[in-house]
Design a protein around this motif. Structure first.
Motif, PDB file in Angstrom:
ATOM      1  N   LEU A  24       0.863  -1.354   0.193  1.00  0.00           N
ATOM      2  CA  LEU A  24      -0.098  -0.273  -0.101  1.00  0.00           C
ATOM      3  C   LEU A  24       1.165   1.646   0.033  1.00  0.00           C
ATOM      4  O   LEU A  24       0.280   2.172  -0.444  1.00  0.00           O
ATOM      5  CB  LEU A  24      -1.129   0.401   1.333  1.00  0.00           C
ATOM      6  CG  LEU A  24      -1.764  -0.653   1.459  1.00  0.00           C
ATOM      7  CD1 LEU A  24      -2.885  -1.009   2.777  1.00  0.00           C
ATOM      8  CD2 LEU A  24      -2.960  -0.538   0.376  1.00  0.00           C
ATOM      9  N   GLY A  25       2.496   0.995   0.725  1.00  0.00           N
ATOM     10  CA  GLY A  25       3.124   2.220   0.810  1.00  0.00           C
ATOM     11  C   GLY A  25       3.250   2.270  -0.091  1.00  0.00           C
ATOM     12  O   GLY A  25       4.386   2.990  -1.187  1.00  0.00           O
ATOM     13  N   ALA A  26       3.925   1.830  -2.093  1.00  0.00           N
ATOM     14  CA  ALA A  26       4.081   2.079  -2.758  1.00  0.00           C
ATOM     15  C   ALA A  26       3.778   2.401  -3.872  1.00  0.00           C
ATOM     16  O   ALA A  26       2.494   2.628  -3.571  1.00  0.00           O
ATOM     17  CB  ALA A  26       4.437  -0.154  -3.491  1.00  0.00           C
ATOM     18  N   PRO A  27       4.486   3.295  -5.158  1.00  0.00           N
ATOM     19  CA  PRO A  27       3.648   3.833  -5.723  1.00  0.00           C
ATOM     20  C   PRO A  27       3.335   3.555  -6.660  1.00  0.00           C
ATOM     21  O   PRO A  27       3.806   3.340  -8.180  1.00  0.00           O
ATOM     22  CB  PRO A  27       5.467   4.534  -6.517  1.00  0.00           C
ATOM     23  CG  PRO A  27       6.254   4.398  -5.766  1.00  0.00           C
ATOM     24  CD  PRO A  27       6.183   2.629  -5.221  1.00  0.00           C
ATOM     25  N   ILE A  28       2.508   2.577  -6.543  1.00  0.00           N
ATOM     26  CA  ILE A  28       1.291   1.866  -7.517  1.00  0.00           C
ATOM     27  C   ILE A  28      -0.051   2.059  -6.741  1.00  0.00           C
ATOM     28  O   ILE A  28       0.025   2.508  -6.046  1.00  0.00           O
ATOM     29  CB  ILE A  28       1.362   0.567  -7.766  1.00  0.00           C
ATOM     30  CG1 ILE A  28       1.372  -0.196  -5.817  1.00  0.00           C
ATOM     31  CG2 ILE A  28       2.982  -0.090  -7.895  1.00  0.00           C
ATOM     32  CD1 ILE A  28       1.082  -2.146  -5.721  1.00  0.00           C
ATOM     33  N   ASN A  29      -0.959   2.112  -8.072  1.00  0.00           N
ATOM     34  CA  ASN A  29      -2.266   2.380  -7.863  1.00  0.00           C
ATOM     35  C   ASN A  29      -2.686   0.937  -7.167  1.00  0.00           C
ATOM     36  O   ASN A  29      -2.271   0.434  -7.617  1.00  0.00           O
ATOM     37  CB  ASN A  29      -3.286   2.343  -9.794  1.00  0.00           C
ATOM     38  CG  ASN A  29      -4.276   2.943  -9.096  1.00  0.00           C
ATOM     39  OD1 ASN A  29      -4.826   1.801  -8.673  1.00  0.00           O
ATOM     40  ND2 ASN A  29      -4.413   3.937 -10.005  1.00  0.00           N
TER      41      ASN A  29
END
Lengths: 311, 389
Positions: free
Chosen positions: B230-235
């Motif tokens: 959830l913290g990753a830069p992904i949708n």
């Protein structure tokens, strides 16, 4: 320039307000601590800062980019090390790092070399191809941090990274964090260990009940609550004679003696200590031992909240 | 899309590595299909019902049954009919089991029908051959339902004063051909036993296979890696998409490998490959949706696995993956349509009858309807919970 600016963060779970108006900033290269007991709102606060948890109110900006749960651009600037070990046990350290590296969009050609670098930093180069389920708790913790470092974030958020770690691994983790601080990475470090906050953090926020109670350097926090240093002297000869001799020193707030020792409450013990020893020598009192106890964040927390950090 | 692919690739490598997907997706269904097809004789031989016939009537009503219906079902390999001259011999053979069932048309049966007095046919059944007896009964009842219609017509004609027996008889004699035709078509639309068990096991275990993908979201939470995702830069939808893609790939690969494997190893005949692939895709999607609902209302991976197993077994049984529903009660066949399994098997059955690709449209739409409804439910139930850190 501030790397992190957050303001007025609020998060409630049904009737429970877990975070109530939290706001602070972190400058470039600064290590900032959130010190508070379990349930104080530390993890909820950083979950909102990392864009993991939707806030009810407030704003977060990292390196000029607003962070929400829906943004992707700003999240790439954040490295997040969760409190629980967050790795895949059936993958090796190298595979874990490669997976998260791909998620963070690291270029394929540089990913392998970056993985090698991180494995070197966390001391797992020789075990990088082993499945992590075979690792010790300390090794898992180090990999947990390594994943957060992989994409060289502008802001690294560490959520109680030493919880449940043996003393040796804990020290290794703290040294790693210190190294990161020296390299200029801005760090947001949450802990309920007073010693860690004192050792690592340039500034500390005392958080309790979802609110920041006080914020500043260790010295500022101590002064804020009017705490003083304590000097304990082991005495050879008459303790009362030393008490009488020190009576004329204005900086000394109080002095008490027992047989063989004298306890002095003073502001700025380190600067006053040579003078105290000089007076003792002039009074013909031998000194067998010196201990300076500076007021710590534990006592600050106690003063601010009326309870101990580990409550 | 890139993030979903990365997540799916990671999940697939984990599933292949722990071998559970291979075990449940390939080994178990293939093994069971092999075992079932070995135990139960292949083709229609398993329903080669041995029936004895005692026709003491020899009249115009029994003639079509004896001369047209029975030869037709015999030619289809459903029955083997033996003529008997007396009742005790037939009763003895049925009781001994050398005949599974026996038809007894008493003398004067046709006359009784033609004079609207009502006739009685006896069906003898061996107690240990219940399915064979039911088949014999089904064939007879199909015929008698037509006779009833004729009887009503004859009765009405007689009541109105008609006396031309030849016309009435001709009318009766002309009818049974329809009975024969209908039964033959129904038999053709059944999969042969080898294909039935191959397809049945494939779709049964499909539900276990796809659960690996949708349930891995719960594992992410269990391992603590969900907050990291959830913290990753992904949708955020890329996380869901990756899990769904994992399920889809696992499901479709297992189905294709099973189809090819059972065709090569035990001679299963799945039918037109394009039609089969369409049915497989729809089947995988329906399984994905159903298992997603179970996953989002579960709190732990273990709880999800338990519930998914219960749902998979219940739907598999109801859907007729372990036995042909045509051999069971009509009500069961009706309820089976509440499962994707039954639609999948129906689609394959229609394909195997040699019909065109259009026969997969209805089963495919039915399975896609399962997908749409269940995914909507999964979104409603899991919207707030699934992606909460």
């Amino acid at each position: 320039m501030n790397v992190l600016e957050c303001e007025g963060l609020v998060k409630a779970f049904d009737d429970l307000v877990a975070v109530d108006g939290v706001g602070f900033h972190i400058a470039e290269g600064e290590t900032y601590g959130l010190l508070g007991p379990n349930g104080a709102g530390k993890t909820t606060s950083i979950s909102m800062i990392a864009g993991i948890l939707e806030s009810d109110a407030g704003t977060v900006t990292v390196a000029g980019t607003e962070i929400t749960t829906r943004t992707t651009e700003g999240k790439a600037k954040i490295g997040y090390v969760p409190q629980d070990i967050a790795i895949y046990p059936d993958l090796s350290a190298r595979e874990n790092l490669r997976f998260f590296g791909k998620l963070y969009g690291l270029p394929k050609q540089s990913l392998d070399s970056r993985i090698d670098e991180v494995l070197e930093v966390i001391g797992l180069s020789d075990r990088g191809d082993d499945r992590t389920e075979e690792y010790s708790g300390g090794m898992k913790r180090r990999l947990n941090i390594g994943i957060g470092l992989l994409h060289e974030p502008t802001l690294l958020i560490l959520d109680e990274p030493t919880v449940g770690v043996d003393p040796q691994s804990r020290n290794a983790i703290l040294e790693s964090v210190e190294q990161l601080g020296r390299r200029g990475t801005a760090l947001l470090y949450t802990t309920h260990y007073m010693e860690e906050a004192e050792r690592l953090c340039d500034r500390v926020a005392i958080i309790d009940g979802g609110k920041i109670r006080a914020e500043g350097t260790r010295r500022e926090l101590v002064e804020l609550v009017g705490q003083r240093d304590t000097v304990n002297l082991g005495v050879v000869g008459s303790a009362q004679r030393l008490v009488d001799a020190l009576g004329a020193v204005e900086e000394i707030e109080s002095i008490t003696s027992t047989e063989g020792s004298v306890e002095i409450l003073v502001e700025g013990a380190s600067s006053l200590l040579p003078r105290i020893l000089d007076i003792a020598q002039q009074a013909g009192v031998g000194i067998s031992g010196v201990e300076v106890v500076e007021p710590n964040l534990e006592s600050v927390f106690l003063h601010l909240t009326g309870k101990a950090l580990r409550d | 899309m890139r993030a979903a692919l990365v997540i799916a690739a990671k999940d697939l490598s984990q599933r292949i590595r722990d071998r559970s997907a291979i075990l449940l997706g390939l080994v178990a269904p293939l093994g069971l299909a092999l075992i079932f097809s070995a135990i139960i004789p292949s083709g229609t031989e398993s329903f080669d019902v041995k029936v004895g016939l005692l026709d003491d009537d020899g009249g115009p009503i029994t003639a079509p049954f004896v001369d047209e219906v029975l030869p037709a079902v015999t030619a289809d390999g459903i029955m083997a009919v033996t003529d008997y001259g007396d009742l005790p011999a037939l009763e003895s053979d049925v009781e001994a089991g050398s005949q599974n069932a026996g038809y007894v048309f008493p003398a004067g049966f046709s006359d009784d029908i033609l004079t609207a007095q009502g006739g009685t046919v006896r069906l003898l059944g061996n107690v240990d051959s219940s399915i064979s007896t039911q088949i014999a009964q089904a064939v007879l009842e199909s015929y008698l339902s037509e006779v009833d219609a004729i009887g009503i017509a004859v009765g009405s004609a007689l009541l109105s004063g008609a006396t031309d027996v030849d016309d009435i008889t001709a009318k009766a004699a002309a009818t049974p051909a329809a009975v024969t035709l209908a039964d033959t078509e129904a038999a053709n639309r059944e999969l042969d036993i080898t294909t039935f068990f191959s397809a049945g096991m494939a779709v049964f275990f499909l539900f276990f296979t796809v659960q690996f993908g949708v349930s891995s979201l719960l594992e992410e939470r269990f391992y603590g890696t969900l907050p990291r995702l959830l913290g990753a830069p992904i949708n955020r939808w890329a996380i869901i998409g990756g899990k769904a893609l994992t399920s889809f790939v696992l499901g479709i690969v297992s189905m294709i490998v099973l189809a090819v494997g059972t065709t090569v190893l035990i001679g299963a005949e799945w039918g037109n490959p394009v039609g089969v692939l369409i049915l497989m895709i729809a089947g995988v999607m329906s399984a994905l949706g159903i298992m997603a609902v179970v996953a989002v209302i579960s709190k732990t991976p273990e709880q999800a696995a338990n519930w998914q197993a219960i749902v998979a077994v219940a739907l598999g049984l109801l859907g007729g993956t372990f036995f042909p529903l045509s051999q069971g009660p009509r009500l069961l066949a009706l309820f089976s349509k509440l499962t994707p399994h039954a639609w999948f098997l129906q689609g394959l059955g229609d394909l195997s009858a040699g019909d065109g690709l259009e026969v997969v449209i209805t089963p495919t739409l039915a399975m896609l309807a399962f997908f749409v409804v269940t995914i909507a439910l999964a979104v409603v139930f899991g919207r707030k919970r699934v992606l909460a850190p």
